[in-house]
Scaffold this motif. Structure first.
Motif, mmCIF file in Angstrom:
data_model
loop_
_atom_site.group_PDB
_atom_site.id
_atom_site.type_symbol
_atom_site.label_atom_id
_atom_site.label_comp_id
_atom_site.label_asym_id
_atom_site.label_seq_id
_atom_site.Cartn_x
_atom_site.Cartn_y
_atom_site.Cartn_z
ATOM 1 N N GLU A 306 0.919 -1.131 0.167
ATOM 2 C CA GLU A 306 0.132 -0.111 0.189
ATOM 3 C C GLU A 306 0.772 1.118 0.197
ATOM 4 O O GLU A 306 1.866 1.202 0.727
ATOM 5 C CB GLU A 306 -0.798 0.060 1.283
ATOM 6 N N PHE A 324 7.012 3.491 -11.302
ATOM 7 C CA PHE A 324 7.651 2.360 -10.800
ATOM 8 C C PHE A 324 8.289 1.623 -11.834
ATOM 9 O O PHE A 324 7.835 1.068 -13.216
ATOM 10 C CB PHE A 324 6.416 1.521 -10.352
ATOM 11 N N SER A 333 0.417 -3.173 -21.838
ATOM 12 C CA SER A 333 -0.217 -2.773 -20.649
ATOM 13 C C SER A 333 -1.770 -2.905 -20.657
ATOM 14 O O SER A 333 -2.276 -3.007 -22.062
ATOM 15 C CB SER A 333 -0.250 -1.082 -20.170
ATOM 16 N N PHE A 368 -7.794 0.544 -12.261
ATOM 17 C CA PHE A 368 -6.739 -0.190 -12.346
ATOM 18 C C PHE A 368 -5.730 -0.174 -13.767
ATOM 19 O O PHE A 368 -6.673 0.097 -14.713
ATOM 20 C CB PHE A 368 -6.830 -1.851 -11.859
ATOM 21 N N LEU A 378 3.111 -6.149 -12.880
ATOM 22 C CA LEU A 378 2.548 -5.207 -11.720
ATOM 23 C C LEU A 378 1.086 -4.907 -11.849
ATOM 24 O O LEU A 378 1.096 -4.259 -12.990
ATOM 25 C CB LEU A 378 3.591 -4.192 -11.166
ATOM 26 N N PHE A 380 -1.503 -2.232 -10.675
ATOM 27 C CA PHE A 380 -1.738 -0.878 -10.013
ATOM 28 C C PHE A 380 -3.321 -0.729 -9.953
ATOM 29 O O PHE A 380 -3.957 -0.506 -10.767
ATOM 30 C CB PHE A 380 -1.303 0.268 -10.630
ATOM 31 N N ASP A 382 -6.090 1.815 -7.724
ATOM 32 C CA ASP A 382 -6.451 3.047 -6.941
ATOM 33 C C ASP A 382 -8.045 2.894 -6.809
ATOM 34 O O ASP A 382 -8.836 2.215 -7.139
ATOM 35 C CB ASP A 382 -5.827 3.963 -7.374
ATOM 36 N N TYR A 389 -1.695 7.222 -16.887
ATOM 37 C CA TYR A 389 -0.538 6.529 -16.597
ATOM 38 C C TYR A 389 0.034 6.718 -18.003
ATOM 39 O O TYR A 389 -0.447 6.985 -19.060
ATOM 40 C CB TYR A 389 -1.002 5.253 -16.410
ATOM 41 N N CYS A 397 6.564 2.574 -15.374
ATOM 42 C CA CYS A 397 5.166 2.875 -15.393
ATOM 43 C C CYS A 397 5.130 4.233 -14.242
ATOM 44 O O CYS A 397 5.272 4.203 -13.351
ATOM 45 C CB CYS A 397 4.294 1.682 -14.965
ATOM 46 N N ILE A 399 2.469 7.080 -12.987
ATOM 47 C CA ILE A 399 0.930 7.469 -12.886
ATOM 48 C C ILE A 399 1.121 8.876 -12.242
ATOM 49 O O ILE A 399 1.837 9.480 -11.446
ATOM 50 C CB ILE A 399 0.539 6.525 -11.711
ATOM 51 N N ILE A 441 -2.438 4.105 -3.684
ATOM 52 C CA ILE A 441 -2.203 3.157 -4.715
ATOM 53 C C ILE A 441 -1.894 1.968 -3.906
ATOM 54 O O ILE A 441 -0.966 1.877 -3.250
ATOM 55 C CB ILE A 441 -1.105 3.746 -5.575
ATOM 56 N N VAL A 443 -0.241 -1.681 -5.053
ATOM 57 C CA VAL A 443 0.608 -2.267 -5.849
ATOM 58 C C VAL A 443 0.812 -4.039 -5.706
ATOM 59 O O VAL A 443 1.402 -4.155 -4.898
ATOM 60 C CB VAL A 443 2.052 -1.673 -5.873
#
Length: 455
Positions: A306, A324, A333, A368, A378, A380, A382, A389, A397, A399, A441, A443
Motif C-alpha cells: 500500500e 515504478f 499494458s 486499475f 505489476l 496498480f 486505486d 498513466y 510505469c 502514474i 495506490i 501495487v
C-alpha cells in the motif's frame, strides 16, 4: 442522484472548465459525499445492531465482496479519556484472543447526536480515539464478522495475559501473550520490511520491491518525477527547454513496527521551478521547496504493497508523477476504462493524419492498470481518482498525481495542429497553489496474468 447528475455534463465531468464551474462542481460533489456517508452510516448502524454480540465494544466488519476475505484490518475505537488502551484485549465471537496493535491515539471532541449536545453542551464531550489494526480471518462473502474489545478483567483470558500488558508509545507491539500467533508476520529492520511474499528495501538511494515467490526484482520503486507544463486543460505540453527532476529516495523513517503491519515513511525534499517563463519556452529560474511524503505499508500475509502519497503543491505549471520500474523492457499494458479493459502496446506507434493533435504517450485509466504479460507483472489499483498513466519502452510505469495549468486553452502548442480548442480564459484555480493532495495506490506483483486472479 439529482445533485450528482449536474456534474455529469461532458464539460464538467472531465475537468476542462473555468474556475467558477470547478467551484460549483466541487460543492455538489461534497454534498453527494455527505449524503452518501450519512446513508452508509445509518445502514451500517442498523446492521451493527443486528450483528452485535455481548461485548463491551462491538466491532462489526462487513464484506461487500462475493468471496471471503482475510487480513489485517484498520479501524478506530472511541474510549473515555481516563481509559487505558493496554487494559483491553481483542477477542472473536468464540472468545479467542486476536493479535492487535494500536497505531495512533488522539484526543478529540465527540458530537454524536443532538442528545449529546444537550448532555455535554456545545463544547461536546472529550473522548479518546484510537486507531487499531487486528488480524481476522474468513469474513464471509456479502456477510459480516464481529470482534469485541473488552476489559481484560472481564474476559476469561487467564492470569498470564493480565500480567503481560503491553506499554504503549505512539504505536503498540503485539501483546506478548496473545494467542494464536500472527499468520505470516511482517519482519523489518532499519531499511527493509518483508513477509513470506514480498520484500521492500530502502537501500543505496533507491527503493526496491522483490517478489519472493519468483525472485523478480522491481527497481526504482516509487520514483517521484516533476516536469514543466505550458499546456492547457486539454493537453500536457512540456516547454521547449524543459527540466525534468527525479527523486528516487529521501529521508526514511519507520513509523509503525509490528508483526501485523509495518509502515515506512519516505520524505522527498525537491527543489523545483516556481513556474514557467513569460515566453512559456522554459521553466522559471526561481526555485521553491516541494516536500512529498510517501508511506509504504506491508501487512501480515499481504501480497501487495500500500502506497499513500501526500504533498502540498508549491509551484505552478508543472506535472507531478510517481513511477515504478519493471526491471525489464515491458511494452504491454491493460487498463480499465468505462465498460472495458483496453490492451495497449507502447512499441506500436500510432499515427493519424486526420487527428488534429499528436497522440500523447500518456493513456487514460480508471481504477486499475496492469503492466506485464502472461509471465506476470505489476497491477496498480486505486480508487479511480488517478486517471492517467504512461508506460515507457524502457519499462517504467508513471502514474500522474497532479497537473497544473493557467489557461483553459492555449494557442500554438506544438502538440496541436489546430490552434483553437476554446477561449483563452485564465484559470488560476487550476494551479492548485497551497492545495494538499493525497493519493492511495495498491501495487500487486503478479506471477501470471491479472485475469487469472481468483479474488
Amino acid at each position: 442522484w439529482r445533485i450528482q447528475f449536474n456534474n455529469q455534463f461532458h464539460d464538467v465531468i472531465y475537468g476542462a472548465h473555468v474556475d467558477e464551474v470547478a467551484e460549483e462542481a466541487t460543492v455538489r460533489s461534497h454534498q453527494v459525499f455527505q449524503i452518501s456517508k450519512r446513508i452508509a452510516y445509518e445502514s451500517g448502524y442498523l446492521l451493527a445492531c443486528e450483528c452485535s454480540r455481548n461485548f463491551e465494544k462491538n466491532i462489526v466488519m462487513v464484506n461487500p465482496l462475493p468471496y471471503p476475505i482475510s487480513g489485517v484490518i484498520d479501524f478506530s475505537v472511541q474510549l473515555e479519556p481516563s481509559e487505558l488502551v493496554n487494559s483491553y484485549a481483542m477477542v472473536d465471537e468464540n472468545g479467542e484472543i486476536l493479535p492487535f496493535g494500536v497505531e495512533e491515539i488522539l484526543k478529540e471532541r465527540s458530537y454524536l447526536s443532538e442528545r449529546n449536545l444537550m448532555d455535554y453542551g456545545w463544547g461536546g464531550k472529550e473522548v479518546k480515539r484510537i486507531r487499531v489494526f487486528v488480524q481476522v480471518g474468513n469474513i464471509p462473502p456479502f456477510g459480516c464478522k464481529v470482534v469485541g474489545l473488552g476489559k481484560i478483567e472481564a474476559l476469561k483470558c487467564g492470569e498470564g495475559l493480565k500480567k503481560q500488558r503491553a506499554m504503549l508509545g505512539n504505536f503498540m507491539e503485539i501483546l506478548p501473550s496473545v494467542k494464536p500467533e500472527v499468520d505470516d508476520p511482517v519482519r523489518s529492520g532499519a531499511d527493509f520490511m518483508e513477509n513470506s511474499f514480498l520484500r521492500i528495501s530502502f537501500e543505496e538511494g533507491k527503493i526496491t520491491l522483490e517478489d519472493k515467490r519468483n525472485g523478480k526484482v522491481y527497481p526504482n520503486f516509487g520514483l517521484i518525477e516533476n516536469s514543466g507544463d505550458r499546456g492547457d486543460h486539454y493537453l500536457f505540453s512540456p516547454p521547449d527547454n524543459n527540466i525534468v527532476l527525479y527523486s528516487s529516495f529521501g529521508k526514511v523513517n519507520k513509523v509503525v513496527s509490528s508483526p501485523l503491519k509495518t509502515v515506512f515513511e519516505v520524505i522527498h525534499d525537491l527543489k523545483i521551478p516556481r513556474g514557467i517563463s513569460e515566453d512559456r519556452a522554459s521553466r522559471s529560474a526561481e526555485l521553491v521547496e516541494q516536500k512529498v511524503e510517501v508511506l509504504y505499508t506491508l501487512r501480515a500475509g499481504a501480497e501487495f504493497v500500500e502506497i499513500k502519497v501526500r504533498f502540498k503543491n508549491e509551484a505552478a505549471n508543472h506535472r507531478m508523477r510517481i513511477g515504478f520500474g519493471m526491471g525489464r523492457r515491458c511494452t504491454l499494458s491493460e487498463a480499465e476504462v468505462f465498460f472495458d479493459v483496453v490492451k495497449r502496446d507502447v512499441s506500436q506507434k500510432v499515427e493519424d493524419a486526420f487527428w488534429p493533435e499528436k497522440i500523447p504517450p500518456t493513456r487514460p485509466k480508471d481504477r486499475f492498470v496492469f503492466v506485464g504479460d502472461e509471465e506476470g507483472g505489476l497491477l496498480f489499483v486505486d480508487r479511480g481518482w488517478l486517471k492517467e498513466y504512461e508506460l515507457t519502452e524502457e519499462g517504467c510505469c508513471f502514474i500522474t498525481l497532479l497537473r497544473c495549468s493557467d489557461f483553459l486553452s492555449v494557442d500554438s502548442l506544438p502538440e496541436r495542429s489546430n490552434s483553437f480548442t476554446g477561449p483563452k480564459i485564465p484559470t488560476p484555480g487550476a494551479q492548485y497553489l497551497g492545495t494538499v493532495f493525497e493519493a492511495e495506490i495498491a501495487v500487486y506483483p503478479l506471477t501470471g496474468h491479472w485475469s487469472n486472479l481468483s479474488s
